[in-house]
Design an enzyme around this catalytic site. Structure first.
Site, PDB file in Angstrom:
ATOM      1  N   SER A 194     -35.004 -15.555  45.741  1.00 39.20           N
ATOM      2  CA  SER A 194     -34.075 -16.656  45.779  1.00 39.20           C
ATOM      3  C   SER A 194     -34.646 -17.447  44.592  1.00 39.20           C
ATOM      4  O   SER A 194     -33.721 -18.267  44.298  1.00 39.20           O
ATOM      5  CB  SER A 194     -34.619 -17.360  46.933  1.00 39.20           C
ATOM      6  OG  SER A 194     -35.680 -17.688  47.223  1.00 39.20           O
ATOM      7  N   HIS A 222     -30.729 -14.256  50.975  1.00 40.32           N
ATOM      8  CA  HIS A 222     -29.724 -14.578  49.996  1.00 40.32           C
ATOM      9  C   HIS A 222     -28.684 -13.434  49.292  1.00 40.32           C
ATOM     10  O   HIS A 222     -28.105 -13.606  48.459  1.00 40.32           O
ATOM     11  CB  HIS A 222     -30.587 -15.115  48.794  1.00 40.32           C
ATOM     12  CG  HIS A 222     -31.374 -16.192  48.988  1.00 40.32           C
ATOM     13  ND1 HIS A 222     -31.041 -17.373  48.940  1.00 40.32           N
ATOM     14  CD2 HIS A 222     -32.673 -16.192  49.482  1.00 40.32           C
ATOM     15  CE1 HIS A 222     -32.038 -18.223  49.183  1.00 40.32           C
ATOM     16  NE2 HIS A 222     -33.017 -17.527  49.691  1.00 40.32           N
ATOM     17  N   LYS A 253     -27.293 -20.424  55.115  1.00 38.60           N
ATOM     18  CA  LYS A 253     -26.984 -20.294  53.764  1.00 38.60           C
ATOM     19  C   LYS A 253     -25.381 -20.121  53.574  1.00 38.60           C
ATOM     20  O   LYS A 253     -24.776 -21.013  53.784  1.00 38.60           O
ATOM     21  CB  LYS A 253     -27.670 -19.480  52.813  1.00 38.60           C
ATOM     22  CG  LYS A 253     -29.324 -19.771  52.792  1.00 38.60           C
ATOM     23  CD  LYS A 253     -30.411 -19.039  52.245  1.00 38.60           C
ATOM     24  CE  LYS A 253     -31.807 -19.298  52.490  1.00 38.60           C
ATOM     25  NZ  LYS A 253     -32.327 -20.547  52.404  1.00 38.60           N
TER      26      LYS A 253
END
Ligand SMILES: Cc1ncc(COP(=O)(O)O)c(C=O)c1O
Length: 406
Positions: A194, A222, A253
């Site tokens: 990340s 991610h 996310k």
């Protein structure tokens, strides 16, 4: 009884006080998440959230959440294993499994929890873990809790070192555990790292795992919503369906809400459902979160438009930054780190950005090694070209003012 100065408890508090004297700038956001955030009453261009697809404030998600509240209320009343499993949890898990092309899924309240559950439930003291040096803190913590006596940390993405580790581990596996079974060897890697935006060499990891009969786990926090067809993640990106044992994801996310999940073979997921302490001894996702997440998965299944926009925005930013000489490191994804080196410079850079209407926080030790401080710039599908151009011109101005450009 009054405490005496210098007693053990007073000493504890003075230690704590010393550790918190340096002021930290922590923005309090007074708006919903989007291309702009309201901070201290002012709109600031938001270039540092992980709301990759702009779903955190999406109308469909909000409507799904409020409808679910009308129907089921907000809380689930108990842990999932007692009376706390709502039909929405089942629907979310089924949809997540289908989305990931996996046999089963288990949802918990965070990616951190999911990593803890995924590792701690299957790794015991007599098993063997092999982990990338830059894996996320939640993986490191989970391995600490599992306490395998034998663990290897290979240099970031170093496949020669991983092979060496596997050779040694295969030798160690010849000694059975006290239950008579051979120790498991589990290779764990982040999918997208990340802070740098680079990818794990997953095809090589899988090949090595197959050669040495090891299990594989990838934290795709991610990668989901970002990589692969419609954002199905890194396993899809590399065409490795069925060859990675455990996929862990976060729902906080790209999916825009909160939560985490594990996908894998049906029997493995069932094993987690029966044994993961994070599932058994902690409540599940709330009703509105779960309903909003179902909608997020539907949106991703229906269209890849947001994923494409995210990539276009990431590519555009990198191109523009490179054109005036900013160093964006080794990113292979829309994560766009602006490498600055010293922490003080990164802090000052971020302060100047904010003064000029752009919110992008400095990333420093322990999140990245000392001397590798940066601003982790994160465009999203919610940004349009005008937003990005504003960001680019402010970065240019600040970089010039702070003599960052060579
Ligand atoms: C790689 C990685 N794994 C796991 C997590 C934890 O996810 P969550 O915030 O859903 O607990 C994060 C969040 O920062 C992450 O970056």
């Amino acid at each position: 009884m009054a405490r005496e100065s210098g007693d053990f408890v007073t000493q504890f508090y003075s230690g704590i006080q010393e550790a918190v004297v340096t002021p930290v700038t922590r923005a309090i956001v007074e708006s919903g998440q989007g291309a702009y955030l309201t901070i201290e009453g002012q709109p600031k261009l938001n270039l540092c959230s992980n709301n990759y697809l702009g779903l955190a404030n999406d109308e469909r998600l909000k409507l799904a959440a409020s409808r679910a509240i009308e129907q089921y209320g907000v809380g689930t009343g108990s842990v999932r294993a007692l009376s706390g499993t709502n039909v929405l949890h089942v629907e979310l898990e089924d949809r997540l499994a289908a989305f990931k092309h996996a046999e089963g899924a288990l949802a918990v309240t965070g990616g951190y929890m999911a990593n803890m559950a995924a590792i701690q439930t299957i790794v015991g003291k007599e098993d063997i873990v092999i982990s990338d040096a830059l894996n996320h803190a939640s993986i490191i913590d989970a391995v600490r809790v599992a306490q395998p006596q034998r663990k290897y940390i290979y240099a970031h993405r170093d496949m020669d070192e991983l092979r060496g580790n596997l050779k040694e581990a295969a030798g160690e596996r010849k000694t059975p555990r006290s239950d008579g079974k051979p120790p498991i060897i589990l290779i764990i890697t982040d999918g997208v790292f990340s802070m740098d935006g680079d990818l794990a060499p997953l095809p090589e990891i899988v090949e090595l795992a197959e050669e040495f009969q090891a299990l594989t786990m990838v934290d795709d926090a991610h990668g989901e919503g970002v990589l692969g067809d419609h954002g199905r993640g890194i396993v899809d990106h590399f065409g490795l369906h069925g060859r990675v044992d455990i996929e862990v994801g976060t729902l906080s996310k790209a999916f825009g809400v909160m939560g985490g999940f594990i996908t894998g073979k049906k029997e493995l997921i069932e094993y987690y459902r029966r044994n993961a302490r994070q599932f058994l001894f902690s409540n599940g996702l709330s009703i509105p979160d779960t309903a909003a997440l179902i909608e997020a998965v539907k949106i991703l299944e229906e269209s890849d438009e947001r994923v494409k926009r995210l990539w276009e925005n990431g590519d555009y930013l990198k191109e523009q930054f490179a054109a005036f000489g900013l160093d964006c490191g080794v990113s292979e994804t829309p994560i766009t780190p602006v490498m600055l080196g010293e922490e003080d410079l990164a802090i000052e850079f971020s302060k100047q950005l904010l003064k000029n209407g752009v919110y992008a926080t400095p990333i420093k030790f322990p999140m990245v090694p000392k001397g590798r401080a940066r601003i982790r710039v994160m465009p999203s599908a919610a940004h349009n070209r005008e937003d990005l151009d504003k960001g680019v011109s402010v970065f240019h101005k600040v970089a010039q003012e702070l003599s960052v450009l060579q």
